[in-house]
Design a protein around this motif. Structure first.
Motif, short mmCIF file in Angstrom:
data_model
loop_
_atom_site.label_atom_id
_atom_site.label_comp_id
_atom_site.label_asym_id
_atom_site.label_seq_id
_atom_site.Cartn_x
_atom_site.Cartn_y
_atom_site.Cartn_z
N GLY A 51 -4.71 1.68 5.90
CA GLY A 51 -4.30 0.62 4.99
C GLY A 51 -3.98 1.15 3.60
N LEU A 52 -3.49 0.25 2.75
CA LEU A 52 -3.03 0.64 1.42
C LEU A 52 -4.15 1.15 0.53
CD1 LEU A 52 -0.40 -2.13 0.53
CD2 LEU A 52 -0.01 0.27 1.11
N SER A 53 -5.37 0.65 0.72
CA SER A 53 -6.47 1.11 -0.13
C SER A 53 -6.73 2.59 0.08
CB SER A 53 -7.73 0.30 0.14
OG SER A 53 -8.15 0.47 1.49
N ASP A 54 -6.64 3.05 1.33
CA ASP A 54 -6.85 4.48 1.61
C ASP A 54 -5.70 5.32 1.10
OD1 ASP A 54 -9.09 3.55 2.90
OD2 ASP A 54 -8.85 4.84 4.65
N VAL A 55 -4.47 4.77 1.18
CA VAL A 55 -3.31 5.48 0.63
C VAL A 55 -3.46 5.63 -0.88
CG1 VAL A 55 -0.82 5.40 0.28
CG2 VAL A 55 -1.78 4.73 2.47
N ARG A 60 -4.63 8.91 -5.68
CA ARG A 60 -5.38 9.10 -6.92
C ARG A 60 -5.91 10.52 -7.05
NH1 ARG A 60 -7.18 3.75 -5.99
NH2 ARG A 60 -9.06 4.50 -4.95
N GLY A 61 -5.94 11.24 -5.92
CA GLY A 61 -6.39 12.63 -5.96
C GLY A 61 -5.32 13.60 -6.44
N LEU A 62 -4.08 13.12 -6.63
CA LEU A 62 -3.00 14.00 -7.04
C LEU A 62 -3.25 14.68 -8.40
CD1 LEU A 62 0.25 12.15 -5.90
CD2 LEU A 62 -0.42 14.48 -5.31
N PRO A 63 -3.68 13.95 -9.43
CA PRO A 63 -3.93 14.62 -10.71
C PRO A 63 -4.95 15.74 -10.62
CG PRO A 63 -3.85 12.24 -11.02
CD PRO A 63 -3.86 12.48 -9.55
#
Length: 204
Positions: A51-55, A60-63
């Motif tokens: 789902g979108l929450s996991d995406v 959010r881990g990209l930075p």
């Protein structure tokens, strides 16, 4: 690394230079390693299936991944110079009230040669992303890598700089005690803005 000598009489002579043919494949490998370990196809497929929450959580881990990539890239480039020692472990530095007082009340030129006891402690501490030591010049750089300083206002940035300068006073003692009697004669602080925006290059 290759030996190079500048042809201009007034330009400084550099003993070492990075060979792009050697560096580029290593940087490509580093990018692949960092990105696939955090954002591989399996992780992405699982996030999409959940789902979108996991995406959103994954993105959010990209930075943080970008930050690790920048730090490891600097370490890799510095590691190609045999005169440089890059330290990333066991470098938590104390920030004592006495050190902060020295920084706040004096011009940096007046405490440049001052060294404080690394065991002096204090309620506050500071852990840089890395310390880079040039064994030839005996200069250490305390480096804090930021993806972007755009979110830092002047007060917050000045507070970071003061903490770094105060912590830097203990670096010579820490290097000698904890890192095989590594000796330095000067310590400089660097706040690296990965947005490529030069703000105060003369003083870090």
């Amino acid at each position: 690394m290759t030996n190079t000598v500048s042809g201009a009489a007034s330009a400084p002579t550099q003993l070492h230079a990075v060979n792009p043919d050697v560096l580029h494949p290593r940087l490509d490998g580093l990018c692949h390693q960092v990105l696939t370990s955090n954002f591989g196809s399996t992780a992405l497929m699982e996030a999409l299936a959940s789902g979108l929450s996991d995406v959103s959580s994954l993105l959010r881990g990209l930075p943080a991944a970008e930050g690790r990539l920048i730090e490891r890239g600097i370490q890799m480039i510095a590691g190609l110079n045999p005169e440089l020692v890059v330290l990333t472990e066991n470098i938590r530095l104390p920030v004592s009230k006495a050190a902060l007082d020295v920084v706040e009340r004096n011009d940096p030129r007046h405490y440049a040669s001052l060294t404080l006891d690394a065991d002096s402690g204090g309620r506050r501490g500071y852990t840089p992303d890395m310390i880079i030591v040039n064994r030839g010049t005996k200069i250490a750089h305390v480096v804090d890598v930021k993806r972007s300083l755009s979110s830092y206002d002047a007060v917050r940035l000045q507070d970071l700089k003061k903490r770094m300068l105060a912590a830097a006073l203990t670096v010579p003692d820490l290097l000698y005690q904890e890192h095989h009697r590594l000796s330095v004669e000067a310590v400089q602080v660097v706040i690296l803005d990965a947005q490529n925006a030069s703000r105060d290059a003369s003083s870090g």
